[in-house]
Design a protein around this motif. Structure first.
Motif, PDB file in Angstrom:
ATOM      1  N   SER A 208      52.125  40.029  45.277  1.00 19.38           N
ATOM      2  CA  SER A 208      51.525  41.338  45.555  1.00 19.38           C
ATOM      3  C   SER A 208      50.487  41.731  44.799  1.00 19.38           C
ATOM      4  N   SER A 209      50.825  41.537  43.461  1.00 19.06           N
ATOM      5  CA  SER A 209      49.861  42.101  42.494  1.00 19.06           C
ATOM      6  C   SER A 209      48.486  41.216  42.265  1.00 19.06           C
ATOM      7  N   PHE A 210      48.766  40.032  42.836  1.00 22.20           N
ATOM      8  CA  PHE A 210      47.506  39.032  42.847  1.00 22.20           C
ATOM      9  C   PHE A 210      46.875  39.340  44.159  1.00 22.20           C
ATOM     10  N   ILE A 211      47.477  39.654  45.270  1.00 22.86           N
ATOM     11  CA  ILE A 211      46.672  39.884  46.479  1.00 22.86           C
ATOM     12  C   ILE A 211      46.059  41.252  46.087  1.00 22.86           C
ATOM     13  N   SER A 212      46.677  42.113  45.521  1.00 20.66           N
ATOM     14  CA  SER A 212      45.882  43.445  45.263  1.00 20.66           C
ATOM     15  C   SER A 212      44.430  43.222  44.358  1.00 20.66           C
ATOM     16  N   VAL A 213      44.685  42.276  43.512  1.00 17.76           N
ATOM     17  CA  VAL A 213      43.494  42.210  42.670  1.00 17.76           C
ATOM     18  C   VAL A 213      42.353  41.595  43.476  1.00 17.76           C
ATOM     19  N   LEU A 214      42.828  40.355  44.190  1.00 18.88           N
ATOM     20  CA  LEU A 214      41.721  39.815  45.066  1.00 18.88           C
ATOM     21  C   LEU A 214      41.204  40.590  46.055  1.00 18.88           C
ATOM     22  N   ARG A 218      37.293  41.393  46.129  1.00 18.93           N
ATOM     23  CA  ARG A 218      36.391  41.143  47.484  1.00 18.93           C
ATOM     24  C   ARG A 218      35.882  42.411  48.120  1.00 18.93           C
ATOM     25  N   ASN A 219      36.524  43.507  47.773  1.00 22.05           N
ATOM     26  CA  ASN A 219      35.632  44.832  48.389  1.00 22.05           C
ATOM     27  C   ASN A 219      34.810  45.692  47.250  1.00 22.05           C
ATOM     28  N   ASN A 220      34.588  44.875  46.175  1.00 16.79           N
ATOM     29  CA  ASN A 220      33.519  45.795  45.005  1.00 16.79           C
ATOM     30  C   ASN A 220      34.155  46.817  44.585  1.00 16.79           C
ATOM     31  N   GLN A 221      35.511  46.717  44.588  1.00 13.64           N
ATOM     32  CA  GLN A 221      36.335  47.879  43.869  1.00 13.64           C
ATOM     33  C   GLN A 221      37.050  47.625  42.913  1.00 13.64           C
ATOM     34  N   ASP A 226      42.722  46.011  37.124  1.00 13.43           N
ATOM     35  CA  ASP A 226      42.627  44.673  37.742  1.00 13.43           C
ATOM     36  C   ASP A 226      42.088  43.451  36.541  1.00 13.43           C
ATOM     37  N   VAL A 227      40.981  44.153  35.784  1.00 16.18           N
ATOM     38  CA  VAL A 227      40.619  43.493  34.769  1.00 16.18           C
ATOM     39  C   VAL A 227      41.523  42.978  33.814  1.00 16.18           C
ATOM     40  N   GLN A 228      42.311  43.976  33.497  1.00 13.77           N
ATOM     41  CA  GLN A 228      43.459  43.916  32.574  1.00 13.77           C
ATOM     42  C   GLN A 228      44.346  42.977  32.962  1.00 13.77           C
ATOM     43  N   VAL A 229      44.794  42.866  34.222  1.00 15.47           N
ATOM     44  CA  VAL A 229      45.739  42.063  34.739  1.00 15.47           C
ATOM     45  C   VAL A 229      45.099  40.597  34.736  1.00 15.47           C
ATOM     46  N   LEU A 230      43.868  40.231  34.938  1.00 13.04           N
ATOM     47  CA  LEU A 230      43.353  39.039  34.862  1.00 13.04           C
ATOM     48  C   LEU A 230      43.244  38.258  33.593  1.00 13.04           C
ATOM     49  N   VAL A 398      34.592  32.162  34.593  1.00 14.77           N
ATOM     50  CA  VAL A 398      33.781  33.008  35.413  1.00 14.77           C
ATOM     51  C   VAL A 398      32.824  33.571  34.768  1.00 14.77           C
ATOM     52  N   SER A 399      32.408  33.145  33.581  1.00  9.38           N
ATOM     53  CA  SER A 399      31.207  33.681  32.604  1.00  9.38           C
ATOM     54  C   SER A 399      30.032  33.329  33.076  1.00  9.38           C
ATOM     55  N   GLN A 400      29.913  32.137  33.753  1.00  9.73           N
ATOM     56  CA  GLN A 400      28.798  31.701  34.687  1.00  9.73           C
ATOM     57  C   GLN A 400      28.311  32.069  35.889  1.00  9.73           C
ATOM     58  N   VAL A 401      29.347  32.844  36.423  1.00  2.88           N
ATOM     59  CA  VAL A 401      29.187  33.243  37.955  1.00  2.88           C
ATOM     60  C   VAL A 401      27.507  33.796  38.065  1.00  2.88           C
ATOM     61  N   PHE A 402      27.141  32.836  39.237  1.00  2.40           N
ATOM     62  CA  PHE A 402      25.752  33.166  39.272  1.00  2.40           C
ATOM     63  C   PHE A 402      25.219  33.733  40.764  1.00  2.40           C
ATOM     64  N   MET A 403      26.470  33.815  41.599  1.00  2.00           N
ATOM     65  CA  MET A 403      26.299  34.161  43.013  1.00  2.00           C
ATOM     66  C   MET A 403      27.305  35.324  43.398  1.00  2.00           C
ATOM     67  N   PRO A 404      27.015  36.302  44.064  1.00  3.40           N
ATOM     68  CA  PRO A 404      27.604  37.309  44.529  1.00  3.40           C
ATOM     69  C   PRO A 404      29.134  36.555  45.253  1.00  3.40           C
ATOM     70  N   GLY A 405      30.340  37.107  44.724  1.00  2.00           N
ATOM     71  CA  GLY A 405      31.596  36.405  45.519  1.00  2.00           C
ATOM     72  C   GLY A 405      31.870  35.321  44.820  1.00  2.00           C
ATOM     73  N   GLN A 406      31.203  34.786  43.993  1.00  2.00           N
ATOM     74  CA  GLN A 406      31.858  33.355  43.553  1.00  2.00           C
ATOM     75  C   GLN A 406      33.350  33.423  42.660  1.00  2.00           C
ATOM     76  N   ALA A 407      33.146  34.638  42.098  1.00  2.00           N
ATOM     77  CA  ALA A 407      34.703  34.857  41.259  1.00  2.00           C
ATOM     78  C   ALA A 407      35.762  35.187  42.295  1.00  2.00           C
ATOM     79  N   TYR A 408      35.261  35.647  43.560  1.00  2.00           N
ATOM     80  CA  TYR A 408      36.473  35.864  44.432  1.00  2.00           C
ATOM     81  C   TYR A 408      36.941  34.605  44.899  1.00  2.00           C
ATOM     82  N   VAL A 409      35.797  33.756  45.392  1.00  2.00           N
ATOM     83  CA  VAL A 409      36.018  32.398  45.785  1.00  2.00           C
ATOM     84  C   VAL A 409      36.994  31.560  45.024  1.00  2.00           C
TER      85      VAL A 409
END
Length: 756
Positions: A208-214, A218-221, A226-230, A398-409
């Motif tokens: 459930s905690s992972f689902i919440s972070v995802l 996903r929702n730009n929130q 969340d950052v601390q969890v990851l 994820v330091s090189q993420v270059f497109m919106p949503g790639q971290a989520y994917v």
């Protein structure tokens, strides 16, 4: 299907019992692919599946948008008057140039005319202008101005995954016509929005905690928490060599390829290369895996398909280690399960759609097959190529993420946080999703909207299905056009001699228009009531069927008889094709009448409307029986006729059509085997190699569906029994080395299968 969520059940109902177009979305792991399979297997509608790219189409079991609708690889300006543009860097078609330049084959036109449901998979990649071009082509071919020519459309995809690609120089023109690049920015969607259904039950993750972070990502929130969890999982010095079973997700192809190549080179042992079996037409640009698969013992691999067998030994994205290799055998070990399996080759099919001449159903025709091991090296993969995969362990940068949503994917590929390693801390910049997509997500339908809409749309669907079954105005117009096409023919042509026949048939169909119009008015009156008396409707449908069927059926007879005459004449191909097109429309109208009775019976019984309910033996065999009867009568009437098969089939394909049943590949081979086809015959019919067919026979022997004695002679079995007497190894390599050419690999595998 019990595993379907409530949203999935609603989707299935909207597809089968309404005409409403649907946008089906959902987070990664919510079962969109499973639902698509269920829809294709159960829908009663003529269905075509398309996708924006070759690989996406292959994975969805369909064809590309460009090939289906004969569209050029250029931008589309949704206007008749705007200039089409062609330069070295950009190309644009408009409505006029699209219609003028691109000729569509009769086969594709027939498919589009008979299509009832269009599924567009991976819709996140679909550009707004391409969707408008599709809409325009469908309206043109179907001669209907409704969105998509009146075809129901199911859009499937997660808009927070891969976005459409539009170059800056293209956008400078397109921005004059579109507010954005996504499919929902298209004119057709703006004017006629689909129902927005979201699958929300996640099957991939249970934490459930992972689902919440995802969800927040996903929702730009995303929150500091969340950052601390990851960031608890940040291990910048993580040793991938020492920690087996982790795959690295990176953002660039070159980096992933280099990591895989280096890791393979570092392994000792022999490098073995495996090549695919390619039969028929299978273009290189849609190869689903590398042509040359290079492996060593100890290599880390992953599966790229789900196991189709009952055992379900692997899934798309499951990791394993190569345990042993030989020219015809790959054994993969799963360390955490203490289990080893033999990898079997997988069959990918390149298909096209066609219309069955007897049932008027849209069917798949296999053009070519690509048979290869469904595995690839898996020390590293790009985020892009990881879409649709599920990993137990992954190292992500994820330091090189270059497109919106790639971290989520990237993060949503994982089953749980336990398998996560972040190679660098998560940064807040560069990971937000597209605001247009977030705004469009506000259109999601609530359960109350779905429930009310389903009730209203189902009533509409039944009403429209019934009245359209008795509305023959367009059909009569086609007969009218046909009748008037005789006037410009010379007196000596084959066609001109049949002008009176055409006039008579037009008279027959026109005599039905007034009573059918009155019946439609009756139906409209009944359905105008809040509550519809379905028993009364059923009685009226039966009465109308009894009144109209014979006249409509006679028209089918007349046109089939005329075709029987014309196909024997030389220089009459154009006339034959005109009659064939008319026959398609007339036969379809009769088959629709027959289905209408089944529809109302199904509704009264309060049963789900499905493929099974809207077909019968009578419908399936209606045209084949009629054609056979006409051919026999024609021969009796022309008893002196001595026929040459070449003359009779002058204008028709001599190749026997092979229907493409929706069965497993092994089942298809089994059906052909019990029909007494040889292995070579089955391979030819199925566009597969003999080796692949023999692999199917191994499975059938193992499942005790066929006996090994049906395949191998007794003396060969006696020799194999002797060879296997004291053999206890997992791999067959030792036996093969010992006996060489005395036994083939398939003979060894068949005998081993018979021992289970």
């Amino acid at each position: 299907m019990q595993t379907l969520s409530e949203a999935a059940q609603y989707t299935l109902q909207f597809i089968n019992q309404t005409q409403r177009s649907v946008f089906l979305t959902g987070k990664a792991g919510t079962g969109k692919t499973t639902l698509l399979r269920e829809i294709i297997e159960t829908t009663h509608k003529n269905t075509v599946v398309v996708a924006p790219t070759g690989i996406a189409a292959l994975n969805a079991g369909g064809v590309t948008i460009h090939s289906m609708f004969q569209l050029p690889f250029s931008g589309f300006i949704p206007s008749h008057t705007a200039e089409s543009q062609f330069s070295e860097t950009v190309k644009f078609e408009n409505k006029e140039s699209l219609r003028r330049h691109f000729k569509m084959s009769g086969l594709k036109k027939a498919v589009i005319r008979n299509m009832e449901l269009l599924v567009i998979d991976e819709v996140s990649m679909l550009r707004a202008d391409l969707l408008d071009a599709m809409d325009y082509m469908m309206q043109t071919v179907r001669k209907k101005s409704a969105p998509f020519g009146g075809v129901q459309v199911l859009f499937i995809g997660d808009l927070l995954q891969l976005p459409p690609v539009i170059r800056d120089e293209e956008w400078r023109t397109l921005r004059n016509y579109y507010k954005g690049k996504f499919f929902f920015h298209s004119h057709v969607i703006q004017q006629s929005p689909p129902l927005y259904i979201e699958l929300s039950k996640i099957f991939r993750q249970t934490d459930s905690s992972f689902i919440s972070v995802l969800n927040n990502l996903r929702n730009n929130q995303i929150t500091p928490d969340d950052v601390q969890v990851l960031n608890q999982y940040v291990k910048p010095n993580f040793d991938l060599k020492a920690n087996k079973g982790y795959i690295t997700l990176t953002t660039h192809n070159a980096k992933a390829d280099a990591m895989n190549a280096q890791a393979l080179e570092d392994l000792k042992g022999e490098l073995i290369t495996y090549k695919p079996e390619i039969i028929g037409d299978f273009p290189e640009k849609i190869y689903p895996v590398e042509h040359n698969l290079q492996l060593k013992v100890g290599a880390q691999i992953m599966f790229v398909k789900n196991d189709l067998a009952f055992e379900k030994n692997y899934f798309n994205g499951k990791m394993g280690i190569i345990k042993s290799l030989s020219s015809q055998e790959i054994l993969v070990h799963f360390p955490e399960e203490h289990k080893t399996i033999e990898v079997e080759r997988y069959e990918w099919q390149n298909i096209r759609y066609k219309v069955d001449p007897l049932t008027k159903e849209v069917q798949e025709e296999v053009l070519g097959t690509f048979v290869h091991y469904p595995i690839k090296l898996a020390w590293a993969i790009t985020v892009h190529k990881s879409q649709g995969l599920t990993f137990d362990k992954a190292a992500i940068d994820v330091s090189q993420v270059f497109m919106p949503g790639q971290a989520y994917v990237a993060l949503s590929r994982l089953r749980s946080l336990e398998g996560l390693v972040l190679l660098s801390p998560l940064r807040m910049n560069g990971i937000s999703n597209d605001q247009d997509v977030m705004d469009y997500a506000q259109n999601k339908a609530s359960e109350e909207v779905l429930k009310n809409s389903l009730h209203f749309e189902t009533k509409n669907f039944i009403h429209n299905y019934l009245i359209n079954s008795f509305d023959w105005y367009d059909l009569a117009q086609e007969w009218r056009n046909h009748k008037f096409s005789y006037s410009d023919k010379t007196e000596t042509s084959a066609k001109s001699k049949n002008a009176l026949w055409a006039a008579k048939q037009l008279e027959n169909i026109e005599s039905l228009l007034d009573p059918s119009k009155k019946f439609i008015i009756q139906l409209n009156r009944i359905f105008a009531n809040e509550t519809v008396d379905l028993i009364h409707v059923s009685a009226r449908i039966q009465a109308a069927f009894d009144y109209f069927f014979k006249a409509m059926d006679d028209l089918v007879f007349e046109i089939l008889w005329k075709i029987e005459e014309i196909k024997r004449l030389k220089k009459a191909k154009a006339y034959f094709e005109e009659l064939s097109e008319l026959e398609e429309l007339q036969s379809k109208a009769v088959l629709r009448l027959m289905k209408t009775k089944l529809l109302i019976e199904t509704v009264i019984a309060n049963e789900p409307i499905s493929k099974e309910k809207l077909t019968s033996d009578e419908i399936k065999k209606y045209l084949s029986r009629k054609k056979e009867a006409i051919q026999n009568q024609f021969k009796e009437a022309n008893i002196t006729l001595i026929e040459d098969e070449e003359d009779v089939n002058r204008y028709t394909s001599k190749k026997k059509d092979q229907a493409a049943p929706k069965k497993s590949t092994v089942e298809e081979t089994f059906d052909l085997w019990i029909a007494k086809n040889s292995i070579q015959d089955i391979a030819d019919i199925r566009k597969l190699s003999i080796t692949t067919i023999e692999t199917h026979l191994v499975k059938l022997i193992q499942a005790k569906r066929i006996s090994i004695s049906e395949v191998l002679p007794q003396d060969k079995m006696d020799e194999l029994a002797e060879a296997f007497k004291y053999y206890k190894e997992e791999s067959l390599s030792g036996l093969k080395e010992q006996y060489g050419e005395k036994f083939s690999w398939d003979e060894l595998k068949m005998f081993k299968a018979s021992l289970n």
